[in-house]
Design a protein around this motif. Sequence first.
Motif, PDB file in Angstrom:
ATOM      1  N   ARG A   1       2.033   1.706  -3.501  1.00 36.65           N
ATOM      2  CA  ARG A   1       0.935   2.182  -4.345  1.00 36.65           C
ATOM      3  C   ARG A   1       0.754   3.693  -4.196  1.00 36.65           C
ATOM      4  NH1 ARG A   1      -2.534  -0.897  -2.513  1.00 36.65           N
ATOM      5  NH2 ARG A   1      -2.659  -2.458  -4.175  1.00 36.65           N
ATOM      6  N   GLN A   2       0.751   4.172  -2.958  1.00 38.23           N
ATOM      7  CA  GLN A   2       0.573   5.608  -2.733  1.00 38.23           C
ATOM      8  C   GLN A   2       1.793   6.404  -3.183  1.00 38.23           C
ATOM      9  OE1 GLN A   2      -1.137   6.863   1.006  1.00 38.23           O
ATOM     10  NE2 GLN A   2      -2.067   4.853   1.382  1.00 38.23           N
TER      11      GLN A   2
ATOM     12  N   ARG B   1       3.855   5.702  -5.627  1.00 44.30           N
ATOM     13  CA  ARG B   1       3.948   5.784  -7.081  1.00 44.30           C
ATOM     14  C   ARG B   1       2.985   6.794  -7.686  1.00 44.30           C
ATOM     15  NH1 ARG B   1       8.298   5.073  -7.234  1.00 44.30           N
ATOM     16  NH2 ARG B   1       9.507   3.233  -7.804  1.00 44.30           N
ATOM     17  N   ARG B   2       1.985   7.209  -6.941  1.00 46.24           N
ATOM     18  CA  ARG B   2       1.084   8.246  -7.437  1.00 46.24           C
ATOM     19  C   ARG B   2       1.774   9.603  -7.489  1.00 46.24           C
ATOM     20  NH1 ARG B   2      -3.928   6.561  -3.458  1.00 46.24           N
ATOM     21  NH2 ARG B   2      -4.572   4.638  -4.554  1.00 46.24           N
ATOM     22  N   ARG B   3       2.835   9.745  -6.691  1.00 43.24           N
ATOM     23  CA  ARG B   3       3.468  11.070  -6.574  1.00 43.24           C
ATOM     24  C   ARG B   3       4.973  11.071  -6.760  1.00 43.24           C
ATOM     25  NH1 ARG B   3       0.746  12.377  -0.838  1.00 43.24           N
ATOM     26  NH2 ARG B   3       0.575  10.098  -0.824  1.00 43.24           N
TER      27      ARG B   3
ATOM     28  N   SER C   1       8.624   8.916  -8.542  1.00 42.26           N
ATOM     29  CA  SER C   1       9.246   7.850  -9.336  1.00 42.26           C
ATOM     30  C   SER C   1      10.579   7.414  -8.737  1.00 42.26           C
ATOM     31  CB  SER C   1       9.450   8.321 -10.781  1.00 42.26           C
ATOM     32  OG  SER C   1      10.314   9.448 -10.827  1.00 42.26           O
TER      33      SER C   1
ATOM     34  N   THR D   1       7.077   3.848 -15.077  1.00 37.78           N
ATOM     35  CA  THR D   1       8.014   3.656 -13.976  1.00 37.78           C
ATOM     36  C   THR D   1       9.430   3.668 -14.549  1.00 37.78           C
ATOM     37  OG1 THR D   1       8.082   1.246 -14.165  1.00 37.78           O
ATOM     38  CG2 THR D   1       6.326   2.202 -12.802  1.00 37.78           C
TER      39      THR D   1
ATOM     40  N   GLY E   1       3.382   8.232 -17.913  1.00 39.89           N
ATOM     41  CA  GLY E   1       3.487   7.826 -16.509  1.00 39.89           C
ATOM     42  C   GLY E   1       4.221   6.521 -16.328  1.00 39.89           C
TER      43      GLY E   1
ATOM     44  N   GLU F   1       0.832  -1.204   0.000  1.00 39.56           N
ATOM     45  CA  GLU F   1       0.000   0.000   0.000  1.00 39.56           C
ATOM     46  C   GLU F   1       0.869   1.256   0.000  1.00 39.56           C
ATOM     47  OE1 GLU F   1      -3.082   2.583  -0.195  1.00 39.56           O
ATOM     48  OE2 GLU F   1      -3.067   0.414  -0.578  1.00 39.56           O
TER      49      GLU F   1
ATOM     50  N   LYS G   1       0.195   1.388 -21.326  1.00 41.53           N
ATOM     51  CA  LYS G   1       0.507   2.814 -21.266  1.00 41.53           C
ATOM     52  C   LYS G   1       0.914   3.398 -22.620  1.00 41.53           C
ATOM     53  CE  LYS G   1       1.897   2.667 -16.410  1.00 41.53           C
ATOM     54  NZ  LYS G   1       2.992   2.856 -15.427  1.00 41.53           N
TER      55      LYS G   1
END
Length: 235
Positions: free
Chosen positions: A70-71, A73-75, A77, A159, A157, A67, A208
């Motif tokens: 996950r959070q 990677r939203r903001r 890299s 990775t 977006g 988790e 993507k």
Amino acid sequence: MKENLIMQLLLIDDDVELSQLIGEYLGQQDISVEPIHDGTQGLAKALLPGFDLILLDGMLPGIDGLELLRQLRRRSSVPVIMLTARGSQQDRISGLDLGADDYLAKPFAPDELLARIRAVLRRTNSNVIQKSEVLAAGALRIDPSQREAWLNEKPCGLTNLQFEIVEYLMRHSGRAVSRDELTSILHQREATPFERWLDVHISQLRKKIEGDGQVRIHTVRGIGYMFSPPSGPQQ
């Protein structure tokens, strides 16, 4: 790698003794390690600038590792290596699918951890001299110097590892690149028949960069993958 500079790593792991051992070992390699033992605090720290890489445990108090990733990677890299006692293939796939750059199951040898850190940083360090031209294939463009990709002028977006894969495939457009070659270049180790990390990243990458319905990464059965600019009917 940053020559003659101490790298700054964030270690998020609730095992205090292991954290101390990792910090002492990496400290001898000119790598500064800041330990955090709670997931909630670790996420807050990981979102701050200044860290070259994050070592992330999968099982944490507060927010668990997946988790947290996950959070994050939203903001961000920032490169992440998962360190966890969870050794099942599905757990590894889950971590990679969420954007981890590598995965190391406990227990591990300190020299293997160091090798993985160096491998990830070689791939992601913006100070490495890279070809600066923008690569383009139809509506897809990538800029190696900025490590950014766009499809129809919208950011993809990607990775860090997904960017490395598509850049390598684009630079070898029209040639079938074997799984062993990609694994060797990206992870500095041979592929194994049971290792699906590459399949996971290719699958996510396709979503993507093929959002316009055009196939760009083709599976070459028995070999690996080939990038080709879209032309003619959809394959």
